[in-house]
Scaffold this motif. Sequence first.
Motif, PDB file in Angstrom:
ATOM      1  N   GLU A  55       0.721  -1.212   0.033  1.00 24.12           N
ATOM      2  CA  GLU A  55      -0.051  -0.010  -0.161  1.00 24.12           C
ATOM      3  C   GLU A  55       0.895   1.336  -0.026  1.00 24.12           C
ATOM      4  OE1 GLU A  55      -2.815  -0.982  -0.614  1.00 24.12           O
ATOM      5  OE2 GLU A  55      -2.710  -3.086   0.272  1.00 24.12           O
ATOM      6  N   LEU A  56       0.243   2.300  -0.305  1.00 21.97           N
ATOM      7  CA  LEU A  56       0.941   3.547  -0.759  1.00 21.97           C
ATOM      8  C   LEU A  56       1.777   4.368   0.388  1.00 21.97           C
ATOM      9  CD1 LEU A  56      -1.172   5.588  -3.171  1.00 21.97           C
ATOM     10  CD2 LEU A  56       1.128   4.874  -3.455  1.00 21.97           C
ATOM     11  N   PRO A  57       1.026   3.803   1.833  1.00 22.33           N
ATOM     12  CA  PRO A  57       2.172   4.533   2.868  1.00 22.33           C
ATOM     13  C   PRO A  57       3.652   3.769   3.060  1.00 22.33           C
ATOM     14  CG  PRO A  57      -0.188   4.060   3.708  1.00 22.33           C
ATOM     15  CD  PRO A  57      -0.106   3.706   2.223  1.00 22.33           C
ATOM     16  N   MET A 113      -7.261   1.760  -1.804  1.00 20.87           N
ATOM     17  CA  MET A 113      -6.368   2.367  -2.868  1.00 20.87           C
ATOM     18  C   MET A 113      -5.268   1.423  -3.351  1.00 20.87           C
ATOM     19  SD  MET A 113      -6.555   5.923  -0.955  1.00 20.87           S
ATOM     20  CE  MET A 113      -5.549   6.782  -2.202  1.00 20.87           C
ATOM     21  N   ASN A 114      -5.332   0.148  -3.376  1.00 21.64           N
ATOM     22  CA  ASN A 114      -4.290  -0.793  -3.641  1.00 21.64           C
ATOM     23  C   ASN A 114      -4.119  -0.463  -4.977  1.00 21.64           C
ATOM     24  OD1 ASN A 114      -3.925  -3.825  -4.864  1.00 21.64           O
ATOM     25  ND2 ASN A 114      -2.810  -3.548  -2.859  1.00 21.64           N
ATOM     26  N   SER A 115      -2.796  -0.514  -5.361  1.00 26.78           N
ATOM     27  CA  SER A 115      -2.275  -0.415  -6.658  1.00 26.78           C
ATOM     28  C   SER A 115      -2.473   0.964  -7.455  1.00 26.78           C
ATOM     29  CB  SER A 115      -2.776  -1.500  -7.647  1.00 26.78           C
ATOM     30  OG  SER A 115      -2.330  -2.658  -6.975  1.00 26.78           O
ATOM     31  N   TYR A 116      -3.035   2.116  -6.515  1.00 26.53           N
ATOM     32  CA  TYR A 116      -3.198   3.376  -7.292  1.00 26.53           C
ATOM     33  C   TYR A 116      -1.838   4.002  -7.654  1.00 26.53           C
ATOM     34  CZ  TYR A 116      -7.863   4.440  -5.986  1.00 26.53           C
ATOM     35  OH  TYR A 116      -9.314   4.488  -5.633  1.00 26.53           O
ATOM     36  N   SER A 205      -7.074  -7.780  -3.053  1.00 26.72           N
ATOM     37  CA  SER A 205      -7.742  -6.457  -3.238  1.00 26.72           C
ATOM     38  C   SER A 205      -7.290  -5.815  -4.751  1.00 26.72           C
ATOM     39  CB  SER A 205      -7.380  -5.382  -2.206  1.00 26.72           C
ATOM     40  OG  SER A 205      -5.885  -5.210  -2.195  1.00 26.72           O
ATOM     41  N   GLY A 206      -7.821  -4.871  -5.210  1.00 28.82           N
ATOM     42  CA  GLY A 206      -7.642  -4.370  -6.583  1.00 28.82           C
ATOM     43  C   GLY A 206      -8.285  -3.066  -6.745  1.00 28.82           C
ATOM     44  N   SER A 207      -7.755  -2.550  -7.912  1.00 33.19           N
ATOM     45  CA  SER A 207      -8.336  -1.318  -8.382  1.00 33.19           C
ATOM     46  C   SER A 207      -8.400  -1.056  -9.971  1.00 33.19           C
ATOM     47  CB  SER A 207      -7.096  -0.243  -7.897  1.00 33.19           C
ATOM     48  OG  SER A 207      -6.079  -0.252  -8.217  1.00 33.19           O
TER      49      SER A 207
END
Length: 472
Positions: A55-57, A113-116, A205-207
Amino acid sequence: MTPQALNAQSQPDTTKAEILNEAIVRGVRAQKNAPYAVANVDRKALQNFSGTGKELPFLFSTTPGVLSWSENGLGTGTAYMRIRGAGDSRINVTIDGVPLNSPEDQCVFWANMNSYSAILESAQIQRGVGSSTNGDGAFGGSVALRTKAPSYDPFVELNASYGSYNTYNTGFSMSTGLLGNHFVADAAFHTTGTDGYVHGTAGKSGSWYAGLNWIGRDFIVRYRNIGNYEHTGQAWNGVTAGTDDLSIMDGTYGKNTGIKTYADMYRVGLGKFNSLYESMDPKTYETARYTLNDGSYWPKTTDNFWQDHNILSAAWDINENLKTTLSLHYTYGYGYYDEFRPDNKVSKFGFDMVNEKGKPVRSDFIRQKGLSQNAAGVVYNINYNNNGWDVIGGLSGQMFRGNHFGYLTYVSNTDVVNHYPGLAGLNDTDFNNGRYTYYDSDARKDDYSAFVKTSKQFGEHFTVFADLQYRH
């Protein structure tokens, strides 16, 4: 002049289109020489990170003042971050100038927001109040995300990665390139799955992203649909070690257990223990999966959420000094979590029952709690730049409406089930048979209908925010 030359002149300038795309996020981004701490994450770093499935963090934590962690121990799924010690509810997050924080609890859930990172052009982290011009307060900081500019060249891109604990990430991106000198359509889809490190944290998860772009010489109109789903195993209780949980620490039952730190727990085989997934004997440290009356195991506590952002933006370069942008946005979200509640008092769920000794009856429960959300708004910015003056003005308005619900889907105590006949249907897949909310004091205590009313806790608010910045 040849037709080919005429055609070339009518095509929009790619550099100009990029500048117009940047103008959409100018109101929330720090400009050069801004008087606060800023870290920028460029496209290359985002692209390299997108294949990890994290994840982005965890990317942002490579910049000063940012701390991140995840529940499953791998960096996927439920993840958190702090900026200068301030939590998610004090971090203002936007994408293309549109606020992402939930109006209900002011948080951004990064698992949604996975893979954003695969669809972003850049990200900017502002430490401290910064230029938080719309959305929630930014006591800790701000994160301004910007999606990729439309590609003038057609392409198709596939990628995949695989790692420890069966963690994988797959992705697909494409663009039609420039059509008819003005139109570009692009799309992307990415998904991540893992078995997790902590017990019971497997999930996926996915986006997705879909965009339509109309590009003129002095303006650009963009529609983006950005969505996500997640079905992740949860461990929000954490792996208990060195806390006030006296059942596993020195001194419990009048003996020295030798359990003081996480390292001590790992030594006795509890390094992956998850109280949402399994029970533990505090005397022997043996663990056992939660089981249902039919002998099957409780699969795992899961968080399930679907979210869909719709953003329509226009940027207009009026002249060399004046630019303006307008964005309309609407977000729909729906989700729930399933949780096993071992040996709880039945009174916790509104059932008024005691045993022959007058003590509250206890039972295992499975509960499902969820929500739906609708948020819509408008963001407007105007920028004047001339002779050393840089003035930005803006207006933001947002309306939110949400609903909460709670269902009981399993009760293990047969006495409770027999006392309330309506509970007999709880083992069915139709969750409507077991919805609960509160005890209705006006109803008879043996009337099960008092416990099966749907909880509809609606919340509405409308906010307007105006901002003016200038530098000289």
